[in-house]
Design a protein around this motif. Structure first.
Motif, mmCIF file in Angstrom:
data_model
loop_
_atom_site.group_PDB
_atom_site.id
_atom_site.type_symbol
_atom_site.label_atom_id
_atom_site.label_comp_id
_atom_site.label_asym_id
_atom_site.label_seq_id
_atom_site.Cartn_x
_atom_site.Cartn_y
_atom_site.Cartn_z
ATOM 1 N N THR A 191 37.862 36.251 41.777
ATOM 2 C CA THR A 191 38.622 36.441 40.535
ATOM 3 C C THR A 191 40.080 36.135 40.838
ATOM 4 O OG1 THR A 191 37.066 38.139 39.843
ATOM 5 C CG2 THR A 191 39.202 38.076 38.708
ATOM 6 N N ILE A 192 40.647 35.180 40.113
ATOM 7 C CA ILE A 192 42.022 34.752 40.365
ATOM 8 C C ILE A 192 42.984 35.769 39.749
ATOM 9 C CG2 ILE A 192 43.692 32.890 40.055
ATOM 10 C CD1 ILE A 192 41.230 32.139 41.799
ATOM 11 N N PRO A 193 43.847 36.398 40.566
ATOM 12 C CA PRO A 193 44.748 37.421 40.024
ATOM 13 C C PRO A 193 45.832 36.826 39.133
ATOM 14 C CG PRO A 193 45.142 37.099 42.372
ATOM 15 C CD PRO A 193 44.009 36.212 42.003
ATOM 16 N N ALA A 194 46.335 37.663 38.216
ATOM 17 C CA ALA A 194 47.427 37.243 37.340
ATOM 18 C C ALA A 194 48.601 36.797 38.200
ATOM 19 C CB ALA A 194 47.842 38.404 36.448
ATOM 20 N N GLY A 195 49.203 35.688 37.801
ATOM 21 C CA GLY A 195 50.377 35.212 38.529
ATOM 22 C C GLY A 195 50.059 34.099 39.513
ATOM 23 N N PHE A 196 48.770 33.953 39.873
ATOM 24 C CA PHE A 196 48.381 32.873 40.784
ATOM 25 C C PHE A 196 48.129 31.641 39.926
ATOM 26 C CE2 PHE A 196 47.080 31.766 45.052
ATOM 27 C CZ PHE A 196 46.245 30.672 44.876
ATOM 28 N N MET A 197 48.898 30.572 40.164
ATOM 29 C CA MET A 197 48.916 29.442 39.243
ATOM 30 C C MET A 197 48.129 28.230 39.725
ATOM 31 S SD MET A 197 52.960 29.706 38.344
ATOM 32 C CE MET A 197 53.436 30.125 40.025
ATOM 33 N N GLY A 198 47.379 27.603 38.821
ATOM 34 C CA GLY A 198 46.727 26.322 39.089
ATOM 35 C C GLY A 198 45.763 26.340 40.269
ATOM 36 N N ALA A 199 44.892 27.372 40.309
ATOM 37 C CA ALA A 199 43.955 27.502 41.434
ATOM 38 C C ALA A 199 42.983 26.320 41.489
ATOM 39 C CB ALA A 199 43.160 28.806 41.303
ATOM 40 N N LYS A 257 42.726 32.314 28.783
ATOM 41 C CA LYS A 257 44.066 32.257 28.211
ATOM 42 C C LYS A 257 44.979 33.171 29.040
ATOM 43 C CE LYS A 257 44.273 30.682 23.960
ATOM 44 N NZ LYS A 257 44.886 29.512 24.611
ATOM 45 N N LEU A 258 46.181 32.713 29.300
ATOM 46 C CA LEU A 258 47.114 33.503 30.099
ATOM 47 C C LEU A 258 47.857 34.514 29.237
ATOM 48 C CD1 LEU A 258 48.680 30.637 32.221
ATOM 49 C CD2 LEU A 258 47.139 32.420 33.053
ATOM 50 N N ASN A 259 48.049 35.726 29.766
ATOM 51 C CA ASN A 259 48.897 36.699 29.059
ATOM 52 C C ASN A 259 50.329 36.195 29.055
ATOM 53 O OD1 ASN A 259 46.725 38.354 28.660
ATOM 54 N ND2 ASN A 259 47.065 39.490 30.582
ATOM 55 N N VAL A 260 50.722 35.627 30.195
ATOM 56 C CA VAL A 260 52.082 35.092 30.322
ATOM 57 C C VAL A 260 52.005 33.609 30.684
ATOM 58 C CG1 VAL A 260 54.311 35.394 31.436
ATOM 59 C CG2 VAL A 260 52.751 37.355 31.221
ATOM 60 N N THR A 284 49.101 27.395 29.095
ATOM 61 C CA THR A 284 48.679 28.604 28.382
ATOM 62 C C THR A 284 47.295 29.074 28.828
ATOM 63 O OG1 THR A 284 47.716 27.222 26.674
ATOM 64 C CG2 THR A 284 49.990 27.971 26.307
ATOM 65 N N ASP A 285 46.521 28.169 29.433
ATOM 66 C CA ASP A 285 45.186 28.526 29.955
ATOM 67 C C ASP A 285 45.153 28.138 31.422
ATOM 68 O OD1 ASP A 285 42.996 28.809 27.405
ATOM 69 O OD2 ASP A 285 44.960 27.892 27.037
ATOM 70 N N ASP A 286 44.517 28.938 32.250
ATOM 71 C CA ASP A 286 44.485 28.612 33.672
ATOM 72 C C ASP A 286 43.168 29.100 34.272
ATOM 73 O OD1 ASP A 286 47.124 28.792 36.228
ATOM 74 O OD2 ASP A 286 45.326 27.568 36.052
ATOM 75 N N VAL A 287 42.899 28.651 35.480
ATOM 76 C CA VAL A 287 41.672 29.044 36.177
ATOM 77 C C VAL A 287 41.690 30.547 36.415
ATOM 78 C CG1 VAL A 287 40.324 28.781 38.298
ATOM 79 C CG2 VAL A 287 41.435 26.786 37.249
ATOM 80 N N SER A 288 40.591 31.222 36.045
ATOM 81 C CA SER A 288 40.531 32.682 36.183
ATOM 82 C C SER A 288 39.435 33.132 37.155
ATOM 83 C CB SER A 288 40.241 33.290 34.802
ATOM 84 O OG SER A 288 39.029 32.757 34.300
ATOM 85 N N GLU A 289 38.494 32.225 37.456
ATOM 86 C CA GLU A 289 37.394 32.611 38.333
ATOM 87 C C GLU A 289 36.799 31.377 38.977
ATOM 88 O OE1 GLU A 289 34.646 35.936 36.813
ATOM 89 O OE2 GLU A 289 33.348 34.158 36.964
#
Ligand SMILES: [Cu+2]
Length: 194
Positions: free
Chosen positions: A72-80, A96-99, A109-114
């Motif tokens: 699970t990609i933690p918040a703040g880790f970008m472009g995994a 969708k990103l919170n930030v 606005t959307d990034d890899v989450s898992e």
């Protein structure tokens, strides 16, 4: 002019030295626990840098071989971005990103989450007696602090859910199934500042 050049050269080698010291310290602290669970190879990194997360897998589940690894990609880790692995299928989820953040002038606005690696067949299973690594890369936030990667290790029989995050003041080594910890330190973390 001369001063600025010498400061930057000097800073880089001391930074690596500092990182190495911290990494060694982390590595020798309860050796048995740290190496046994799913942990990161480099457990300290500089804020704002790009980071290669190497998840080390030193055993299966109570002797059963590993058949899948989900990070699970933690918040703040970008472009995994995951490193493909022969014999393993890759699944990437985005959310969708919170930030949202800016990347090369583009609003993200959307990034890899898992990210999930799944063994394609029994031949690819990672036996309990073997060691292996699962790798992904991405960008770290500019803010320092602890970043926890939750990892679900699925086995032929059972699973290990490395997802416990210690409360403030609790030693992660005291947890049964700690998430993998990355210490993000200020990018200027070197001996002396001018
Ligand atoms: Cu372990």
């Amino acid at each position: 002019m001369k001063n600025s050049f010498s400061i930057s050269f000097h800073t880089t080698s001391s930074r690596q030295f500092t990182l190495k010291c911290i990494a060694v310290l982390l590595a020798i602290t309860p050796a048995s626990t740290v190496f046994a669970h799913v942990v990161l190879e480099d457990q300290v990194a500089l804020a704002g840098s790009s980071y290669k997360a190497v998840f080390k897998v030193g055993h299966g589940c109570e002797g059963s071989p590993t058949t899948a690894m989900r990070v699970t990609i933690p918040a703040g880790f970008m472009g995994a971005k995951p490193m493909p692995k022969a014999g393993w299928k890759l699944d990437i989820k985005t959310a969708k990103l919170n930030v949202p953040y800016e990347s090369y002038g583009k609003k993200i606005t959307d990034d890899v989450s898992e990210i999930t690696w799944t063994a394609i067949s029994k031949d690819s299973y990672l036996p309990d007696g073997y060691y292996d690594e699962f790798v992904l890369r991405g960008g770290l936030p500019k803010k320092e602090g602890a970043m926890w990667f939750k990892v679900l290790q699925t086995c032929d029989k059972g699973s290990n859910d490395w997802s416990q995050i210690p409360a403030v003041g609790v030693d992660a080594h005291s947890l049964k199934s700690p998430a993998a910890l990355l210490e993000i330190i200020p990018s200027g973390t070197v001996g002396h500042q001018h």
